[in-house]
Design a protein around this motif. Structure first.
Motif, PDB file in Angstrom:
ATOM      1  N   GLN A 127       0.862  -1.189   0.000  1.00  0.00           N
ATOM      2  CA  GLN A 127       0.000   0.000   0.000  1.00  0.00           C
ATOM      3  C   GLN A 127       0.893   1.233   0.000  1.00  0.00           C
ATOM      4  N   ALA A 128       0.591   2.180  -0.864  1.00  0.00           N
ATOM      5  CA  ALA A 128       1.410   3.389  -0.954  1.00  0.00           C
ATOM      6  C   ALA A 128       1.330   4.194   0.332  1.00  0.00           C
ATOM      7  N   GLU A 129       2.406   4.928   0.602  1.00  0.00           N
ATOM      8  CA  GLU A 129       2.456   5.820   1.769  1.00  0.00           C
ATOM      9  C   GLU A 129       1.253   6.762   1.756  1.00  0.00           C
ATOM     10  N   GLN A 130       0.587   6.879   2.915  1.00  0.00           N
ATOM     11  CA  GLN A 130      -0.638   7.682   2.993  1.00  0.00           C
ATOM     12  C   GLN A 130      -0.351   9.156   3.288  1.00  0.00           C
ATOM     13  N   ASP A 131       0.373   9.421   4.360  1.00  0.00           N
ATOM     14  CA  ASP A 131       0.593  10.808   4.767  1.00  0.00           C
ATOM     15  C   ASP A 131       1.912  10.885   5.532  1.00  0.00           C
ATOM     16  N   ARG A 132       2.917  11.442   4.912  1.00  0.00           N
ATOM     17  CA  ARG A 132       4.236  11.501   5.549  1.00  0.00           C
ATOM     18  C   ARG A 132       4.279  12.442   6.750  1.00  0.00           C
ATOM     19  N   LEU A 133       3.273  13.281   6.918  1.00  0.00           N
ATOM     20  CA  LEU A 133       3.245  14.208   8.057  1.00  0.00           C
ATOM     21  C   LEU A 133       2.535  13.614   9.267  1.00  0.00           C
ATOM     22  N   ASP A 134       1.899  12.462   9.078  1.00  0.00           N
ATOM     23  CA  ASP A 134       1.148  11.842  10.167  1.00  0.00           C
ATOM     24  C   ASP A 134       2.059  10.873  10.923  1.00  0.00           C
ATOM     25  N   HIS A 135       2.826  11.392  11.858  1.00  0.00           N
ATOM     26  CA  HIS A 135       3.741  10.559  12.645  1.00  0.00           C
ATOM     27  C   HIS A 135       3.960  11.220  14.002  1.00  0.00           C
ATOM     28  N   GLY A 136       4.635  10.500  14.884  1.00  0.00           N
ATOM     29  CA  GLY A 136       4.817  11.000  16.241  1.00  0.00           C
ATOM     30  C   GLY A 136       6.241  11.380  16.579  1.00  0.00           C
ATOM     31  N   LEU A 137       7.059  11.691  15.574  1.00  0.00           N
ATOM     32  CA  LEU A 137       8.461  11.988  15.862  1.00  0.00           C
ATOM     33  C   LEU A 137       8.620  13.308  16.612  1.00  0.00           C
ATOM     34  N   TYR A 138       7.870  14.326  16.201  1.00  0.00           N
ATOM     35  CA  TYR A 138       8.029  15.651  16.806  1.00  0.00           C
ATOM     36  C   TYR A 138       6.848  16.078  17.679  1.00  0.00           C
ATOM     37  N   GLY A 139       5.769  15.365  17.609  1.00  0.00           N
ATOM     38  CA  GLY A 139       4.601  15.726  18.410  1.00  0.00           C
ATOM     39  C   GLY A 139       3.796  14.488  18.729  1.00  0.00           C
ATOM     40  N   PRO A 140       2.776  14.647  19.561  1.00  0.00           N
ATOM     41  CA  PRO A 140       1.996  13.473  19.959  1.00  0.00           C
ATOM     42  C   PRO A 140       1.245  12.854  18.798  1.00  0.00           C
ATOM     43  N   ALA A 141       1.284  11.535  18.728  1.00  0.00           N
ATOM     44  CA  ALA A 141       0.499  10.800  17.737  1.00  0.00           C
ATOM     45  C   ALA A 141      -0.858  10.455  18.338  1.00  0.00           C
TER      46      ALA A 141
END
Length: 363
Positions: A276-290
Motif C-alpha cells: 500500500q502506498a504511503e498515505q501521509d508523511r506528516l502523520d507521525h509522532g516523531l516531533y509531536g503526539p500521535a
C-alpha cells in the motif's frame, strides 16, 4: 545486595509513553492490580482520558495522576518525579517505555530526524534512569528500561532505531553494574520484546514509498510485554526477551552474524513494507503526539496472546521442576517399555533371545 521489591498493589509506579501501545497497556494492567500510577506522555488529551478511566474504576485500589510532556525535556521528567512524590509520597518502580521509530535507509534519513529520535529513545531513557536512581537509592525499587530485539540484532530500514536500542542496552548494562558495585537496593532490568502488535509502525516517521509495518509473521500481544514488565517490577530480573523468536534471532545474530546479515538483506526490505502506498508523511509522532489510546495496530496477521519461552525465563525454578517431573515420567515410561519388550521376547522367562530376521540384531 538483597533487593526486596514490594507487591504491585503496594507500589507507586511511573510509566513513560503511557498514552498508547505497551505503555498504555502496562498502565491499565498495573491499575487493575492496585498500583498507584504517575503517567506521562505528550498526548495530554489521551492521558486525561486514561486517568478518568483508572480513577473511575477503583475497586482494586488503582489510582493515577499524570504529567503531560516530552521525556526529551529533563524539566518535564523531574516534574514527573516531583508530582509522584507530592501525590503518593514516593516512587517504587520507574518504567521507561516512551519510544518512536523511523523507517528508511540510514543515508536518506535527515540528521535532524535521527537526533530527534535519539532524544526520545536514548536520552529520554538516560534522563529517566538518572532521576529514578537518585530517588530509588534511598528506599530501593525497580528501574525497567524497554529495549528491543533490535538492541541485539540490527535490521535494514530501521537503522537509527536499532542504534538507539543498542545504546539503551549498553547504557542499562553499564548502569546495572555500577548500581550493583555501589550495593544500591535497585533492580535494573532491560526488557527486549520481539514484534508486538501496537501502533508502532503507524506512529513512525516514514521515508519509504509504501506504508511501513513491523516485520514478523507472528506478533505478540502488548499484554504479553506488560505482564513481563510488571513481573520485573516485583521480581528482580536482569534482562528478558519477550517471545521465543526474539531469543532465536539474538542467538543466531551472535553465532552466525554474516549469515543473519544475508537473511536480513533478502527478507527485511519487503517484510517491512505493506502493499500500500504511503498515505501521509506528516502523520507521525516523531516531533509531536500521535494518536493516543491505541493499544493494538489492528494490522497483525497473527497475534500470540502468550509466550511459553518468556514464562519459562521468568519462572526458572518452576520450569525446572516441571522439566524434572516430565523427565522422571519419561524415564519411567521408557523403563516400563523396555521391561515389557524383554518379557515379550522371552527375557526373564528362561527362554533364549530370538534373532530378529529383519535387521539381524539381537533384542
Amino acid at each position: 545486595m538483597n533487593i526486596r521489591l514490594k507487591p504491585l498493589n503496594e507500589q507507586v509506579i511511573v510509566v513513560t509513553g503511557a498514552s498508547s501501545g505497551i505503555g498504555l497497556v502496562t498502565a491499565r494492567m498495573a491499575a487493575r492490580r492496585g498500583a498507584r500510577l504517575m503517567l506521562t506522555a505528550r498526548n495530554e488529551q489521551a492521558l486525561q482520558q486514561v486517568i478518568r478511566e483508572i480513577n473511575g474504576q477503583r475497586s482494586n485500589g488503582g489510582v493515577a495522576d499524570f504529567v503531560a510532556g516530552d521525556v526529551a525535556d529533563e524539566a518535564v521528567v523531574r516534574r514527573v518525579r516531583d508530582q509522584a512524590i507530592d501525590r503518593f509520597g514516593r516512587i517504587d518502580t520507574w518504567i521507561n517505555c516512551a519510544g518512536i521509530s523511523i523507517y528508511g535507509r540510514v543515508v536518506d534519513v535527515s540528521l535532524e530526524d535521527q537526533r530527534r529520535l535519539f532524544e526520545t529513545n536514548f536520552w529520554g531513557v538516560v534522563t529517566g534512569s538518572r532521576i529514578a536512581v537518585e530517588h530509588l537509592r534511598k528506599e530501593g525499587g525497580a528501574l525497567i528500561n524497554i529495549g528491543s530485539i533490535l538492541s541485539d540484532r540490527a535490521i535494514p530500514l530501521q537503522g537509527i532505531y536499532c542504534a538507539s536500542k543498542h545504546a539503551v542496552k549498553a547504557y542499562t548494562d553499564a548502569l546495572r553494574m555500577e548500581v550493583e558495585h555501589d550495593r544500591l537496593p535497585i533492580s535494573v532490568t532491560l526488557v527486549k520484546p520481539g514484534s508486538v502488535d501496537t501502533p508502532y509502525a503507524q506512529h513512525a516517521k516514514n521515508y519509504l514509498p509504501n506504508e511501513p509495518q513491523n516485520a514478523s509473521p507472528v506478533y505478540y500481544a502488548p499484554e504479553v510485554v506488560a505482564e513481563t514488565i510488571l513481573h520485573c517490577a516485583d521480581h528482580p530480573v536482569r534482562d528478558v526477551f519477550v517471545g521465543g523468536g526474539a531469543k532465536v534471532v539474538s542467538m543466531l545474530g551472535n553465532l552466525a552474524p554474516r549469515l543473519m546479515d544475508k537473511v536480513m538483506k533478502y527478507t527485511m526490505f519487503t517484510a517491512q513494507q505493506r502493499d500500500q502506498a504511503e498515505q501521509d508523511r506528516l502523520d507521525h509522532g516523531l516531533y509531536g503526539p500521535a494518536t493516543g489510546l491505541q493499544e493494538r495496530s489492528g494490522r497483525a496477521p497473527y497475534v500470540a496472546e502468550s509466550s511459553l519461552y518468556t514464562q519459562a525465563s521468568l519462572h526458572p525454578m518452576m520450569t525446572g521442576a516441571v522439566a524434572a517431573v516430565a523427565g522422571a515420567a519419561l524415564i519411567s515410561l521408557c523403563r516400563r517399555g523396555i521391561a515389557n519388550g524383554r518379557s515379550a521376547n522371552g527375557h526373564g522367562s528362561g527362554m533364549r533371545p530370538v534373532r530378529n530376521r529383519t535387521n539381524e540384531e539381537f533384542w
